[in-house]
Design a protein around this motif. Sequence first.
Motif, PDB file in Angstrom:
ATOM      1  N   PHE A  44     -26.151 -11.301  -6.442  1.00 34.58           N
ATOM      2  CA  PHE A  44     -25.985 -12.750  -6.239  1.00 34.58           C
ATOM      3  C   PHE A  44     -27.357 -13.332  -5.989  1.00 34.58           C
ATOM      4  O   PHE A  44     -28.018 -13.021  -5.001  1.00 34.58           O
ATOM      5  CB  PHE A  44     -25.048 -13.014  -5.064  1.00 34.58           C
ATOM      6  N   LEU A  45     -27.796 -14.179  -6.911  1.00 34.24           N
ATOM      7  CA  LEU A  45     -29.112 -14.806  -6.817  1.00 34.24           C
ATOM      8  C   LEU A  45     -28.926 -16.285  -6.527  1.00 34.24           C
ATOM      9  O   LEU A  45     -28.249 -16.998  -7.266  1.00 34.24           O
ATOM     10  CB  LEU A  45     -29.860 -14.618  -8.139  1.00 34.24           C
ATOM     11  N   SER A  46     -29.517 -16.747  -5.407  1.00 36.02           N
ATOM     12  CA  SER A  46     -29.266 -18.115  -4.958  1.00 36.02           C
ATOM     13  C   SER A  46     -30.501 -18.683  -4.271  1.00 36.02           C
ATOM     14  O   SER A  46     -31.283 -17.930  -3.672  1.00 36.02           O
ATOM     15  CB  SER A  46     -28.089 -18.114  -3.975  1.00 36.02           C
ATOM     16  N   PRO A  47     -30.727 -20.011  -4.360  1.00 34.90           N
ATOM     17  CA  PRO A  47     -31.825 -20.611  -3.598  1.00 34.90           C
ATOM     18  C   PRO A  47     -31.664 -20.343  -2.109  1.00 34.90           C
ATOM     19  O   PRO A  47     -30.543 -20.303  -1.596  1.00 34.90           O
ATOM     20  CB  PRO A  47     -31.688 -22.106  -3.905  1.00 34.90           C
ATOM     21  N   LEU A  48     -32.776 -20.135  -1.423  1.00 35.78           N
ATOM     22  CA  LEU A  48     -32.748 -19.901   0.017  1.00 35.78           C
ATOM     23  C   LEU A  48     -32.338 -21.190   0.714  1.00 35.78           C
ATOM     24  O   LEU A  48     -33.029 -22.200   0.621  1.00 35.78           O
ATOM     25  CB  LEU A  48     -34.122 -19.447   0.507  1.00 35.78           C
ATOM     26  N   ALA A  49     -31.182 -21.176   1.371  1.00 33.29           N
ATOM     27  CA  ALA A  49     -30.689 -22.390   2.021  1.00 33.29           C
ATOM     28  C   ALA A  49     -29.774 -22.014   3.172  1.00 33.29           C
ATOM     29  O   ALA A  49     -29.079 -21.005   3.128  1.00 33.29           O
ATOM     30  CB  ALA A  49     -29.947 -23.277   1.021  1.00 33.29           C
ATOM     31  N   ASN A  50     -29.789 -22.850   4.210  1.00 35.50           N
ATOM     32  CA  ASN A  50     -28.888 -22.614   5.342  1.00 35.50           C
ATOM     33  C   ASN A  50     -27.937 -23.788   5.532  1.00 35.50           C
ATOM     34  O   ASN A  50     -27.419 -24.007   6.620  1.00 35.50           O
ATOM     35  CB  ASN A  50     -29.679 -22.356   6.628  1.00 35.50           C
ATOM     36  N   ASP A  51     -27.727 -24.565   4.451  1.00 39.31           N
ATOM     37  CA  ASP A  51     -26.815 -25.698   4.547  1.00 39.31           C
ATOM     38  C   ASP A  51     -25.373 -25.221   4.465  1.00 39.31           C
ATOM     39  O   ASP A  51     -25.085 -24.078   4.073  1.00 39.31           O
ATOM     40  CB  ASP A  51     -27.105 -26.717   3.428  1.00 39.31           C
ATOM     41  N   TYR A  52     -24.464 -26.114   4.833  1.00 39.66           N
ATOM     42  CA  TYR A  52     -23.044 -25.787   4.897  1.00 39.66           C
ATOM     43  C   TYR A  52     -22.522 -25.314   3.546  1.00 39.66           C
ATOM     44  O   TYR A  52     -21.780 -24.324   3.455  1.00 39.66           O
ATOM     45  CB  TYR A  52     -22.273 -27.020   5.368  1.00 39.66           C
ATOM     46  N   PHE A  53     -22.899 -26.007   2.477  1.00 36.63           N
ATOM     47  CA  PHE A  53     -22.418 -25.655   1.136  1.00 36.63           C
ATOM     48  C   PHE A  53     -22.792 -24.216   0.790  1.00 36.63           C
ATOM     49  O   PHE A  53     -21.941 -23.423   0.365  1.00 36.63           O
ATOM     50  CB  PHE A  53     -23.005 -26.615   0.093  1.00 36.63           C
ATOM     51  N   SER A  54     -24.056 -23.865   0.959  1.00 37.50           N
ATOM     52  CA  SER A  54     -24.527 -22.534   0.580  1.00 37.50           C
ATOM     53  C   SER A  54     -23.869 -21.444   1.418  1.00 37.50           C
ATOM     54  O   SER A  54     -23.531 -20.371   0.904  1.00 37.50           O
ATOM     55  CB  SER A  54     -26.050 -22.455   0.727  1.00 37.50           C
ATOM     56  N   MET A  55     -23.687 -21.707   2.704  1.00 36.46           N
ATOM     57  CA  MET A  55     -23.066 -20.703   3.574  1.00 36.46           C
ATOM     58  C   MET A  55     -21.597 -20.476   3.201  1.00 36.46           C
ATOM     59  O   MET A  55     -21.114 -19.341   3.170  1.00 36.46           O
ATOM     60  CB  MET A  55     -23.204 -21.122   5.040  1.00 36.46           C
TER      61      MET A  55
END
Length: 370
Positions: free
Chosen positions: A99-110
């Motif tokens: 799983f390759l994803s932008p580094l993010a700690n927002d609600y959507f990404s989590m």
Amino acid sequence: MTQPTGNQPLYLQIRGMLKEKIEKGELKPGDQIPTEADLIQQFGVSRITIKSALKMLVEEGLVYRIAGKGTFVSDPHASAEAAAPPVEEAELTARKIGFLSPLANDYFSMQLLQGVEEACKEQNVVLIVRSASTQREEKEGIRFLRAAGVDGLLIFPVDGESYSEAILNLKTEGFPFVLIDRYLPGIKTNAVYSDNYLGGYKGTEYLIGKGHRHIGIVSGTKSKTSSSEDRFSGYLGMAKKAGLKIEPSHWLTRIDEITYLDTDVSQEIVRDWLRSRPEITAVFAFSSAIAFYVAEAAIQLGKKVPEELAILSFDTPPIRDFDGFYFSCIEQQEGKMGEEAVSLLREAIEDPAISREIIIPVSLREGRTT
């Protein structure tokens, strides 16, 4: 089956109903329990409620689970060894996906990651996660994950003005992959994403219904991938249908290109833009981070929200109190997106000829900013 009633927690009620059916012999040893999806639809509850009920039944020894197949009734008269499900050869060698994803700690990404992880657990899939914030990091991440021996890739593409060469190479080589939250316009790939056009359309329709005629649009980087463009197309479609005057000066786009990772600069640009356009009475922010910038700018300019400036966010800014969520928003089903993506990738691994797009519905949730 009786519907849950009373004050007892729903997961305990559902566990009790299933236990009763097992004890009465309506569900016999070896019988499969209805799937999570069927139980969710039957009882009208969340997935986590069903998972909690089934987990209790597993811990009590009344049922057992086979990854990728389902939940089955245990035989109470068998020994522990005999009652356990047979281990099939195919289950000993689990599929491995990246799983390759932008580094993010927002609600959507989590929430998206949680959906992917839950689906991998259910389907006996090994998951390797790697972050990528630029197309160069995305290319390196794809190389790393393939070298690690993954059978397929889930990719949340980074934004860019051109199509990712690394993703196009996967397509050319026939390596199984599924895009999440994006698709590549004009190029057929497996993809799972929200109905962004509908979200842009419904959000604009909602603001117009509230009496707003001068609606500002704020979005981030221009990209060859689809989400922001589809949201903007939905906004334009509804604005034209409602007879609104199309005013490009009411659009603040591509702010990420100037302010990447600099919150103070972003807020300053939004504030200056709002100050110079006092006729705007509502802003449709295309991400939860941008909605924060707009709210901060409104406070600094002395504008009351929502009396003087309504704010609608695409995605869910995680601000709430005892009165509920603060921001009105277009809500996505991030967890479902992740679950559907894992299932589609497994299909693509088994049959590389598969090419399918799954569009997840969105909904509008009213908060206190409109």
